[in-house]
Design an enzyme around this catalytic site. Structure first.
Site, short mmCIF file in Angstrom:
data_model
loop_
_atom_site.label_atom_id
_atom_site.label_comp_id
_atom_site.label_asym_id
_atom_site.label_seq_id
_atom_site.Cartn_x
_atom_site.Cartn_y
_atom_site.Cartn_z
N LYS A 72 0.40 -1.03 0.02
CA LYS A 72 -0.15 -0.38 0.03
C LYS A 72 0.83 1.50 0.08
O LYS A 72 2.36 1.43 0.66
CB LYS A 72 -0.89 0.23 1.12
N SER A 77 -10.07 -0.29 6.94
CA SER A 77 -9.24 0.04 5.81
C SER A 77 -8.69 -1.82 5.37
O SER A 77 -7.97 -1.17 3.61
CB SER A 77 -8.55 1.25 5.77
N SER A 105 -9.94 2.44 2.54
CA SER A 105 -9.01 2.68 1.90
C SER A 105 -7.50 1.88 1.30
O SER A 105 -6.98 1.73 0.47
CB SER A 105 -8.11 3.85 2.88
#
Lengths: 485, 95
Positions: A79, A178, A154
């Site tokens: 990420k 997330s 996210s």
């Protein structure tokens, strides 16, 4: 079977037996990305040169008969809020468009030490604020199951890349859901460890009392292997927990006889899609057939969690994001008259609308005259929410419910209503506030879209969570379902 | 408790953000909606509840104050928007 469909332990075997090389594996990953990422849009930055270098290094070591880590040669995505030395790290923000970190975060270094092949950096909501990836400054990642729908967020890029078979696993971060919510929407496994189990050093801070890094994978066993690599005390993170790390893969015995499961009635009540509820209740039957017992339990403060979370997380964010001032890195406004204007202009140009909204909310909640009414009040309610968990865990080993109230929604459907967007996290947020571990695993499809089952454990009892999730997986086929891309 | 455009302007100043008129209006509306939602916390009596700042039972974490190598200056400056002689350059602070 393409090599990217193989589990981590199968890959290890194939690499050791020289039936497959890490370089071929990296090729397969980039080929799959070339075939699919124009549609999925999971990656922000590819690391082709670095990945091939790492892969050939690993191949050389295996050729020499060197014993390597189980993750050696395995292709992974990270990420884009986890810093990677020399590899562009943007947090999906214009502010950090050209930022190349000068050091590795602890998890990045651990993956490097394990000889993981880092394929690239994955899209997310800007600074991890959002649940759809529509808040990325660069692109909206699509759900591989339906390209008109969001992957969740996210860590949406991380979940989509794993679901699309672009990488074997990905790292994500979870502040209020997330990792788990996108895992649920994309039909993959997502584990949020106990707060403090994995070092946050090198994770660009959003809400420091909640942030936690964890794996997104295609099986529970893979999640156990990745967690093994990244967990552990780190003196660079003073909030990291000094606890001994068990053998997570060894805990996957398949045995859940006598496991006591509590099902919070608030988690399957109003607002939960009937088809999601149906899949979750069917999962309970599976556990029952394996010798576990379950009953309903009440978590009376669940309804207050979203409000508590948005006050606390936004307050912490407003403080953490003060570092983005345009002086040491990132965007700098052209020709400011003075230093104050440099701060104002740089921040206004660099941040997107959701980030500004949360900075505004957090600054307000912390400002003189409102601190007690909002921030302190929320911290007190956090105590009550945590007590709900403490009491439930006196009676049960695991709490179980859906990961999200619905399946993936359409792009654009909620973007104009921040509050509706926040309510998607209603089942993951309480867990984050309590700091306990939870996993989302696939438990079926509703109208062709994946449904996630959330299993929640006591603090530092990842072994129980993984064992229960793995037992379910062994007796169901849901984790083998793949999107048609 | 409801907030007005002036409150939004004040908070934006504290947060070091410039907002357009359109943004001010939108944030006034959205912050009011979010804060109204947050008022449900007042349904709970928390007079005797202590705040949770942190879920782990960790208190001050101390270490020896030992000298360790610093990052080389070229690396520290690598991402600087403007630098001069190994220092971050900003507009004059004092007139």
């Amino acid at each position: 079977m393409t090599p990217l469909e193989m589990s981590i332990s199968e890959l290890k075997q194939a690499l050791t037996d020289r039936k497959l090389s890490a370089s071929e594996l990296a090729d397969a990953s980039y080929r799959r990305i070339a075939e699919t990422d124009e549609r999925v849009q999971a990656f922000l930055t590819l690391n082709e040169e670095g990945a091939r270098e790492q892969a050939s290094l690993t191949d050389g070591r295996i050729a020499q008969g060197e014993a390597v880590d189980i993750l050696a040669g395995v292709p992974a995505g990270i990420k884009d809020n986890i810093v990677t030395e020399g590899l562009r790290t943007t947090c999906a923000s214009r502010f950090l468009d050209n930022y190349k970190p000068i050091y590795d975060g602890t998890v990045s270094r651990k993956l490097r030490d394990a000889q993981v092949v880092t394929i690239g950096k994955l899209n997310m909501d800007e600074f991890a604020m959002g649940g759809s990836n529509e808040n990325s400054a660069f692109k909206s990642t699509r759900n591989p199951w339906d390209l008109e729908r969001v992957p969740g967020g996210s860590s949406g890029g991380s979940a989509a890349a794993v679901a699309a078979g672009q990488v074997s696993f990905a790292l994500g971060s979870d502040t209020g859901g997330s990792i788990r919510q996108p895992a649920s929407y994309c039909g993959v496994v997502g584990l949020k460890p106990t707060y403090g189990l994995v070092s946050r050093f090198g994770l660009v801070a959003f809400a420091s009392s909640l942030d936690q890094i964890g794996p997104l994978t295609r099986s529970v066993e893979d999640a156990a292997h990745v967690l093994q690599a990244i967990a552990g005390y780190d003196k660079m993170d003073s909030t990291s927990a000094d606890v001994s790390i068990p053998d997570y893969a060894e805990a996957l015995t398949g045995d859940v006889k006598g496991l006591r499961i509590g099902v919070p009635k608030e988690y399957i009540g109003q607002g939960v899609d009937p088809k999601v509820k149906e899949a979750v209740l069917a999962a309970l039957n599976v556990f029952e057939s394996l010798g576990a017992t379950w009953e309903e339990v009440s978590m009376p403060h669940t309804d207050y969690a979203v409000a508590t979370y948005y006050l606390l997380a936004s307050s912490e964010a407003s403080s953490n994001l003060a570092r983005f001032d345009g002086v040491r890195y990132g965007v700098r406004a052209d020709n400011p008259d003075n230093l104050l204007q440099l701060y104002h202009e740089s921040r206004s140009q660099g941040f997107g609308p959701e980030v500004k909204r949360r900075i505004m909310l957090g600054t307000y909640a912390l400002s003189s005259g409102y601190y007690d009414a909002y921030y302190l009040k929320a911290q007190k309610v956090r105590t009550l929410i945590k007590q709900d968990f403490d009491e439930a865990f006196n009676q049960y080993d695991i709490l179980l419910g859906p990961t999200a109230p619905t399946t993936a929604f359409r792009l654009g459907e909620q973007i104009d209503d921040p509050l509706a967007m926040y309510l998607n996290d209603i089942l993951t947020i309480p867990v984050s506030l309590a700091g306990v571990p939870a996993i989302s695993i696939p438990c079926g499809l509703a109208d062709g879209l994946p449904v996630g089952l959330q299993l929640i454990g006591k603090a530092f009892q990842e072994t129980t969570v993984l064992r229960a999730a793995h037992a379910f997986e062994q007796h169901t086929e849901y984790h083998k379902l793949r999107p048609q891309l | 408790m409801s907030i007005h455009v002036q409150d939004v302007e004040h908070v934006a100043k504290l947060a070091r953000l410039n907002l357009s008129d359109e943004e001010k209006e939108r944030y006034t509306e959205q912050l009011n909606a979010i804060l109204k939602y947050a008022e449900k916390l007042n349904e709970l009596n928390t007079d005797d509840v202590s705040p949770t700042t942190h879920v782990l039972p960790i208190r001050n974490v101390m270490r020896e104050d030992e000298v360790r190598p610093s990052l080389p200056i070229e690396k520290v400056m690598a991402n600087a928007p403007e630098e001069e002689d190994g220092q971050f350059k900003v507009p004059a602070v004092l007139e």
